[in-house]
Motif scaffolding. Structure first.
Motif, PDB file in Angstrom:
ATOM      1  N   UNK A  78       0.854  -1.190   0.000  1.00 49.87           N
ATOM      2  CA  UNK A  78       0.000   0.000   0.000  1.00 49.87           C
ATOM      3  C   UNK A  78       0.886   1.235   0.000  1.00 49.87           C
ATOM      4  N   UNK A  79       0.726   2.087  -0.997  1.00 45.02           N
ATOM      5  CA  UNK A  79       1.571   3.276  -1.118  1.00 45.02           C
ATOM      6  C   UNK A  79       0.697   4.504  -1.359  1.00 45.02           C
ATOM      7  N   UNK A  80       1.007   5.584  -0.651  1.00 45.36           N
ATOM      8  CA  UNK A  80       0.280   6.838  -0.791  1.00 45.36           C
ATOM      9  C   UNK A  80       1.152   7.895  -1.457  1.00 45.36           C
ATOM     10  N   UNK A  81       0.632   8.486  -2.537  1.00 47.16           N
ATOM     11  CA  UNK A  81       1.235   9.680  -3.118  1.00 47.16           C
ATOM     12  C   UNK A  81       0.464  10.856  -2.530  1.00 47.16           C
ATOM     13  N   UNK A  82       1.073  11.599  -1.597  1.00 49.62           N
ATOM     14  CA  UNK A  82       0.300  12.574  -0.815  1.00 49.62           C
ATOM     15  C   UNK A  82      -0.053  13.836  -1.590  1.00 49.62           C
ATOM     16  N   UNK A  83      -1.056  14.530  -1.090  1.00 46.98           N
ATOM     17  CA  UNK A  83      -1.413  15.826  -1.636  1.00 46.98           C
ATOM     18  C   UNK A  83      -0.264  16.805  -1.406  1.00 46.98           C
ATOM     19  N   UNK A  84      -0.008  17.663  -2.381  1.00 48.38           N
ATOM     20  CA  UNK A  84       1.037  18.666  -2.207  1.00 48.38           C
ATOM     21  C   UNK A  84       2.436  18.168  -2.532  1.00 48.38           C
ATOM     22  N   UNK A  86       5.089  16.775  -1.655  1.00 50.92           N
ATOM     23  CA  UNK A  86       5.928  16.379  -0.510  1.00 50.92           C
ATOM     24  C   UNK A  86       7.249  15.718  -0.944  1.00 50.92           C
ATOM     25  N   UNK A  87       7.845  16.221  -2.007  1.00 55.78           N
ATOM     26  CA  UNK A  87       9.175  15.732  -2.382  1.00 55.78           C
ATOM     27  C   UNK A  87      10.198  16.285  -1.399  1.00 55.78           C
ATOM     28  N   UNK A  88      11.386  15.683  -1.386  1.00 57.62           N
ATOM     29  CA  UNK A  88      12.471  16.183  -0.537  1.00 57.62           C
ATOM     30  C   UNK A  88      13.235  17.237  -1.343  1.00 57.62           C
ATOM     31  N   UNK A  89      13.026  18.520  -1.041  1.00 60.40           N
ATOM     32  CA  UNK A  89      13.499  19.580  -1.930  1.00 60.40           C
ATOM     33  C   UNK A  89      15.008  19.685  -2.060  1.00 60.40           C
ATOM     34  N   UNK A  90      15.741  19.306  -1.010  1.00 57.41           N
ATOM     35  CA  UNK A  90      17.203  19.449  -1.041  1.00 57.41           C
ATOM     36  C   UNK A  90      17.915  18.216  -1.585  1.00 57.41           C
ATOM     37  N   UNK A  91      17.139  17.194  -1.953  1.00 58.24           N
ATOM     38  CA  UNK A  91      17.719  16.003  -2.570  1.00 58.24           C
ATOM     39  C   UNK A  91      17.476  16.048  -4.077  1.00 58.24           C
ATOM     40  N   UNK A  92      18.298  15.352  -4.825  1.00 55.16           N
ATOM     41  CA  UNK A  92      18.138  15.327  -6.275  1.00 55.16           C
ATOM     42  C   UNK A  92      16.941  14.466  -6.672  1.00 55.16           C
ATOM     43  N   UNK A 141       5.144  16.856  -9.192  1.00 53.74           N
ATOM     44  CA  UNK A 141       4.066  15.867  -9.120  1.00 53.74           C
ATOM     45  C   UNK A 141       4.489  14.568  -9.793  1.00 53.74           C
ATOM     46  N   UNK A 142       5.169  14.671 -10.932  1.00 48.00           N
ATOM     47  CA  UNK A 142       5.683  13.482 -11.608  1.00 48.00           C
ATOM     48  C   UNK A 142       6.668  12.744 -10.703  1.00 48.00           C
ATOM     49  N   UNK A 143       7.509  13.496 -10.018  1.00 50.71           N
ATOM     50  CA  UNK A 143       8.497  12.891  -9.118  1.00 50.71           C
ATOM     51  C   UNK A 143       7.808  12.194  -7.944  1.00 50.71           C
ATOM     52  N   UNK A 144       6.764  12.823  -7.408  1.00 54.44           N
ATOM     53  CA  UNK A 144       6.035  12.213  -6.292  1.00 54.44           C
ATOM     54  C   UNK A 144       5.407  10.884  -6.717  1.00 54.44           C
ATOM     55  N   UNK A 145       4.841  10.864  -7.923  1.00 49.68           N
ATOM     56  CA  UNK A 145       4.252   9.622  -8.433  1.00 49.68           C
ATOM     57  C   UNK A 145       5.348   8.581  -8.680  1.00 49.68           C
ATOM     58  N   UNK A 146       6.441   9.018  -9.305  1.00 46.52           N
ATOM     59  CA  UNK A 146       7.551   8.104  -9.564  1.00 46.52           C
ATOM     60  C   UNK A 146       8.125   7.520  -8.290  1.00 46.52           C
ATOM     61  N   UNK A 147       8.293   8.354  -7.282  1.00 44.38           N
ATOM     62  CA  UNK A 147       8.801   7.877  -5.990  1.00 44.38           C
ATOM     63  C   UNK A 147       7.858   6.834  -5.390  1.00 44.38           C
TER      64      UNK A 147
END
Length: 236
Positions: A78-84, A86-92, A141-147
């Motif tokens: 079970x994986x949640x892609x959260x609203x907003x 929520x990527x880690x901004x200081x990481x690549x 948003x693409x990165x959040x989904x990919x993660x």
């Protein structure tokens, strides 16, 4: 795959969910639509154990999730892609994607999934060494989904993936959701963009102030007069 039975959730004095019942069959796209404050995000947070339920059951693959920690749910698929985002901004970009696979040990499959993410999101591949905080909203948003996909989900829950995106990017995100589904991933989609969500959903639920007031097949809700008037901007 997932069943929510008579779920009640309170925030202090607010009754956020009022005995809702939701079924997400394996291999399907199910959407929850409704206005802000309807209880959509509360539903996802309850499933993940971020918000404690007052009563009711959440059953995943015939197991009651009441004693599961969030990390155990991720291990179970079970994986949640959260609203907003929520990527880690200081990481690549690449570091964000790698973090999505932190519970996994299957290096060959991880590499295969990473390549799949690059195919889904060519722009991410072009920006692998760019810090996530410098990406545009759509790219984040693409990165959040990919993660999320790097966790190898069986059930992918997405909270407002189109929020704040330009119309062309909204279309792109929903095309990608279709592609993810075609790979066999079950999807529970929370959306304010009712039209886009119902167009791809096998089944949908309409939430109002913590109650499910309507449910049915996606294409049926899309032409329902009440749904059209309340959520699609069309008069009866």
């Amino acid at each position: 795959m997932l069943r929510i039975e008579n779920l009640d959730v309170h925030y202090g004095g607010i009754h956020a969910l009022r005995g809702i019942n939701v079924h997400v069959p394996k291999g399907k796209i199910v959407t929850l639509i409704g206005a802000n404050g309807a209880g959509k995000s509360s539903t996802l947070r309850s499933i993940m154990g971020i918000v404690k339920k007052t009563s009711g059951k959440i059953i995943y693959e015939d197991k009651d999730l009441k004693n599961y920690k969030t990390k155990d749910m991720v291990k179970g698929g079970i994986v949640l892609v959260p609203e907003g985002r929520r990527v880690f901004p200081n990481l690549t970009v690449k570091e964000n994607l790698i973090l999505g696979a932190y519970i996994r040990k299957d290096k060959v499959k991880i590499e295969k999934d990473m390549n799949w993410i690059y195919e889904l999101f060519p722009r991410l591949k072009e920006r692998l060494w760019q810090k996530a905080g410098t990406l545009s909203g759509g790219e984040q948003q693409m990165l959040a989904v990919g993660r999320g996909l790097m966790s190898n989900p069986k059930l992918l829950m997405m909270d407002e993936p189109s929020l704040g995106l330009a119309p062309m990017l909204v279309k792109e995100i929903f095309n990608i959701i279709r592609e993810i589904h075609e790979k066999g991933v079950t999807i529970l989609l929370i959306e304010q963009n009712a039209k886009a969500a119902l167009e791809i959903a096998d089944y949908g639920y309409v939430l109002e102030t913590g109650n499910i007031v309507l449910e049915g097949k996606g294409h049926e809700l899309l032409v329902n007069d009440d749904v059209k008037k309340a959520y699609l901007g069309e008069a009866k």
